[in-house]
Design an enzyme around this catalytic site. Structure first.
Site, short mmCIF file in Angstrom:
data_model
loop_
_atom_site.label_atom_id
_atom_site.label_comp_id
_atom_site.label_asym_id
_atom_site.label_seq_id
_atom_site.Cartn_x
_atom_site.Cartn_y
_atom_site.Cartn_z
N GLU A 80 0.80 -1.24 0.00
CA GLU A 80 0.00 0.00 0.00
C GLU A 80 0.83 1.29 0.00
O GLU A 80 0.57 2.20 0.79
CB GLU A 80 -0.96 -0.01 1.20
CG GLU A 80 -1.90 -1.19 1.18
CD GLU A 80 -2.80 -1.30 2.40
OE1 GLU A 80 -2.81 -0.37 3.22
OE2 GLU A 80 -3.49 -2.33 2.53
N ASN B 90 1.92 -5.12 -3.19
CA ASN B 90 0.52 -5.42 -2.87
C ASN B 90 -0.24 -4.13 -2.57
O ASN B 90 0.25 -3.27 -1.83
CB ASN B 90 0.51 -6.32 -1.62
CG ASN B 90 -0.84 -6.90 -1.30
OD1 ASN B 90 -1.50 -7.47 -2.17
ND2 ASN B 90 -1.27 -6.76 -0.05
N HIS C 176 -10.70 -5.86 -2.10
CA HIS C 176 -11.76 -5.68 -1.09
C HIS C 176 -12.91 -4.99 -1.82
O HIS C 176 -12.89 -3.78 -2.04
CB HIS C 176 -11.25 -4.81 0.07
CG HIS C 176 -10.13 -5.44 0.83
ND1 HIS C 176 -10.29 -6.60 1.55
CD2 HIS C 176 -8.83 -5.08 0.99
CE1 HIS C 176 -9.15 -6.94 2.14
NE2 HIS C 176 -8.24 -6.03 1.80
N GLU D 183 -6.40 -10.45 -1.11
CA GLU D 183 -7.16 -10.21 0.12
C GLU D 183 -8.66 -10.16 -0.19
O GLU D 183 -9.40 -9.34 0.36
CB GLU D 183 -6.71 -8.91 0.80
CG GLU D 183 -5.23 -8.87 1.11
CD GLU D 183 -4.79 -7.63 1.86
OE1 GLU D 183 -5.65 -6.87 2.35
OE2 GLU D 183 -3.57 -7.41 1.95
N ASP E 297 -12.44 -10.11 -0.46
CA ASP E 297 -13.70 -10.20 0.28
C ASP E 297 -14.70 -9.28 -0.42
O ASP E 297 -14.31 -8.25 -0.99
CB ASP E 297 -13.57 -9.90 1.78
CG ASP E 297 -12.80 -8.63 2.10
OD1 ASP E 297 -12.66 -7.76 1.23
OD2 ASP E 297 -12.34 -8.50 3.25
O1 G3I Z 1 -4.77 -8.26 19.14
C1 G3I Z 1 -5.26 -7.01 19.64
C2 G3I Z 1 -6.03 -7.21 20.92
O2 G3I Z 1 -5.16 -7.75 21.91
C3 G3I Z 1 -6.61 -5.88 21.35
O3 G3I Z 1 -7.43 -6.07 22.46
C4 G3I Z 1 -7.45 -5.28 20.25
C5 G3I Z 1 -7.99 -3.90 20.62
O4 G3I Z 1 -7.98 -3.01 19.55
O5 G3I Z 1 -6.64 -5.12 19.10
C6 G3I Z 1 -6.14 -6.35 18.61
O6 G3I Z 1 -5.35 -6.10 17.47
C7 G3I Z 1 -6.07 -5.78 16.30
C8 G3I Z 1 -5.67 -6.77 15.21
O7 G3I Z 1 -6.29 -6.42 13.99
C9 G3I Z 1 -6.06 -8.19 15.56
O8 G3I Z 1 -7.43 -8.32 15.65
C10 G3I Z 1 -5.70 -4.37 15.87
O9 G3I Z 1 -6.20 -3.45 16.81
C11 G3I Z 1 -6.31 -4.08 14.51
O10 G3I Z 1 -5.80 -2.83 14.06
C12 G3I Z 1 -5.90 -5.14 13.53
O11 G3I Z 1 -6.53 -4.88 12.31
C13 G3I Z 1 -5.97 -5.49 11.19
C14 G3I Z 1 -5.68 -4.42 10.14
O12 G3I Z 1 -5.17 -5.02 8.98
C15 G3I Z 1 -4.68 -3.39 10.65
O13 G3I Z 1 -4.66 -2.30 9.84
C16 G3I Z 1 -6.92 -6.50 10.63
O14 G3I Z 1 -7.06 -7.60 11.54
C17 G3I Z 1 -6.42 -7.03 9.28
O15 G3I Z 1 -7.42 -7.81 8.68
C18 G3I Z 1 -6.10 -5.87 8.36
O16 G3I Z 1 -5.55 -6.39 7.17
C19 G3I Z 1 -5.25 -5.42 6.18
C20 G3I Z 1 -4.06 -5.94 5.42
O17 G3I Z 1 -3.00 -6.21 6.31
C21 G3I Z 1 -3.63 -4.97 4.35
N1 G3I Z 1 -4.72 -4.63 3.48
C22 G3I Z 1 -5.93 -4.18 4.14
C23 G3I Z 1 -6.39 -5.20 5.18
C24 G3I Z 1 -7.68 -4.81 5.78
O18 G3I Z 1 -7.54 -3.62 6.52
#
Ligand code: G3I
Length: 457
Positions: free
Chosen positions: A165, A207, A243, A270, A272
């Protein structure tokens, strides 16, 4: 002052795909003609077309048997959803933490699945210490991060999202502002060269999202890839996140094809899709990928709707209880429909030898992809089972005179020059019907004339 890239030799990327006969007759027909049989899972059906079907996986869910039941039945490629990102793998500078990501890799190895690494560099999910860095210090930290993480997983990753990105949304077609971008416009090529040095066997991808049609952003990336290919910056693939909120844009396939025509693989990384037209939209994405011979695989961003980052949009193939949705069925049907097999035409013109026969070998093919430069090469060899599952395999290659193997991964080896035999290791000997596994090696000398034969057990 920004770090300057280390001088590099011009890389001659010679991509040579040679399918050799480990499968005779009907078995070969399954591999080369996807319409010959219809798979009953996403992974098997994709494999019949020479492609993979993957899912983003969270380490914390691997103890859930509904989750792993679907994962191991349907998917043959895994992307860690968050566990390989910079904040997860290097929470303090120079202190690397691989526990969760290693768990996912171990799962993949135990179940014959390959790994897409995600993501070595990104402006998001940087650890706090990197977020507050700039200039040479950040550039050097990035290089050290890539060297360590790609080095830790050397030989275990099919493809890395090296840069995620980095282009801006909107009409500029230019780069996104970020701390990494402010270290100098060459940061992306430095990241790719660093990744190649750390894991020469992994495919290296760029990506991004909102790149699904021909638009200013995707054209900016297209121009970068064209420039990289012309200057020998090592890039092997481009990931289209996809997405989506319904049908893909009408020029989705044309966009994939224009990148493929630059000499890179393309992958849906990715996927969905929300909205009422979900089933048709999934089918349209699959058909577009199958129509582009260098579209090597599709990954959905989660397994069940309840696993999705798009809370409440239900954009995936399985409902919260793990039941197959209509979108699953349309995806499977599209995978079983017409489509090209993956073939990678040689960029230069080495002779593509005809398939040697494989007397005594049962039911497997070996396909080699070469990354060649002046004085050495990396060979990735994909072993694909025919119409019966394998309980082990041996691949034999004869190296050109003077070529010597310096290291190999994901296979045991006897010999280092002349005729060399590779045998499966414990985790990748069992290959389901139509499924694939990969191993590879690096060597000095020339990769000319490599023509592996496969014998299955
Ligand atoms: O694990 C912690 C947890 O301990 C805590 O309590 C909670 C509170 O906010 O956060 C948890 O971490 C989160 C993590 O996902 C796991 O669930 C983060 O806050 C959250 O920011 C994170 O989001 C991820 C996101 O990327 C970050 O920008 C998403 O799961 C993930 O699906 C998403 O994936 C991205 C790709 O990497 C790049 N392209 C876009 C895609 C969708 O946004």
């Amino acid at each position: 002052m920004p770090h300057r890239p280390t001088p590099h030799r011009v890389r001659l990327r010679t991509v040579l795909a040679l399918a050799t006969a480990g499968v005779i007759g009907a078995g070969a027909a399954v591999f080369f003609n996807g319409s010959a049989s219809a798979g009953t899972t996403l992974g098997a059906s994709a494999a019949e077309k020479g492609r993979y079907f993957g899912a983003a996986v969270a380490a914390g869910k691997l103890s859930n048997s509904t989750y792993t039941g679907i994962l191991d039945r349907e998917f043959n490629m895994i992307t860690p959803e968050n566990e390989m990102k910079w904040d997860a793998t290097e929470p303090s500078q120079g202190q690397f933490r691989y526990t969760s990501a290693d768990q996912i890799v171990a799962h993949a190895q135990a179940h014959g699945q390959r790994m897409r690494g995600h993501a070595l560099t990104w402006h998001q999910q940087q650890p706090g210490w990197a977020q507050s860095m700039s200039g040479t210090a950040l550039r050097n930290a990035m290089i050290n991060h890539i060297t360590n993480v790609a080095g830790h997983y050397k030989g275990k990753i099919y493809a890395w999202d090296v840069v995620n990105e980095a282009f801006a949304d909107g009409g500029s077609g230019g780069r996104r502002d970020s701390n990494l971008q402010r270290t100098g416009n060459d940061w992306i090529e430095v990241a790719f060269r660093t990744a190649r040095a750390a894991d020469p066997g992994a495919k290296l991808c760029y990506n991004d999202y909102n790149t699904d049609g021909i638009n200013a952003k995707s054209t900016g990336i297209y121009n970068m890839v064209r420039d990289f290919k012309s200057r020998g910056v090592p890039i092997d693939c481009v990931g289209f996140q996809s997405h989506l909120g319904g049908l893909p844009p009408s020029d989705y396939q044309a966009n994939l094809q224009r990148f493929a025509d630059l000499g890179v693989d393309v992958q849906i990384t990715e996927l969905d899709i929300s909205g009422s037209n979900q089933a048709n939209a999934y089918a349209a994405v699959v058909k577009a990928c199958l129509a582009v011979s260098r579209c090597t695989g599709i990954t959905v961003w989660g397994i069940r709707d309840s696993d999705s980052w798009r809370t409440g949009e239900n954009p995936l193939l399985f409902d919260g209880n793990g039941n197959k949705k209509a979108a699953y069925t349309s995806t499977l049907n599209a995978l079983n429909g017409p489509g090209s097999t993956v073939s990678t035409p040689p960029v230069s013109s080495p002779p593509v030898s005809s398939s040697p026969s494989n007397p005594g070998g049962s039911g497997c093919t070996a396909v080699v992809t070469l990354n060649q430069w002046d004085g050495g090469f990396v060979a990735n060899i994909r072993v694909t089972a025919g119409s019966a599952a394998l309980n082990g395999w041996t691949v034999t290659v004869t190296l050109a005179s003077g070529a010597t193997i310096t290291n190999a991964w994901s296979a045991d080896r006897s010999g280092g020059s002349g005729t060399v035999r590779f045998t499966n290791v414990a985790y990748n000997g069992q290959v389901g019907a139509g499924q694939s596994t990969e191993f590879g090696f690096q060597a000095t000398g020339s990769g000319a004339g490599l023509s592996p034969t496969c014998a299955g057990r």
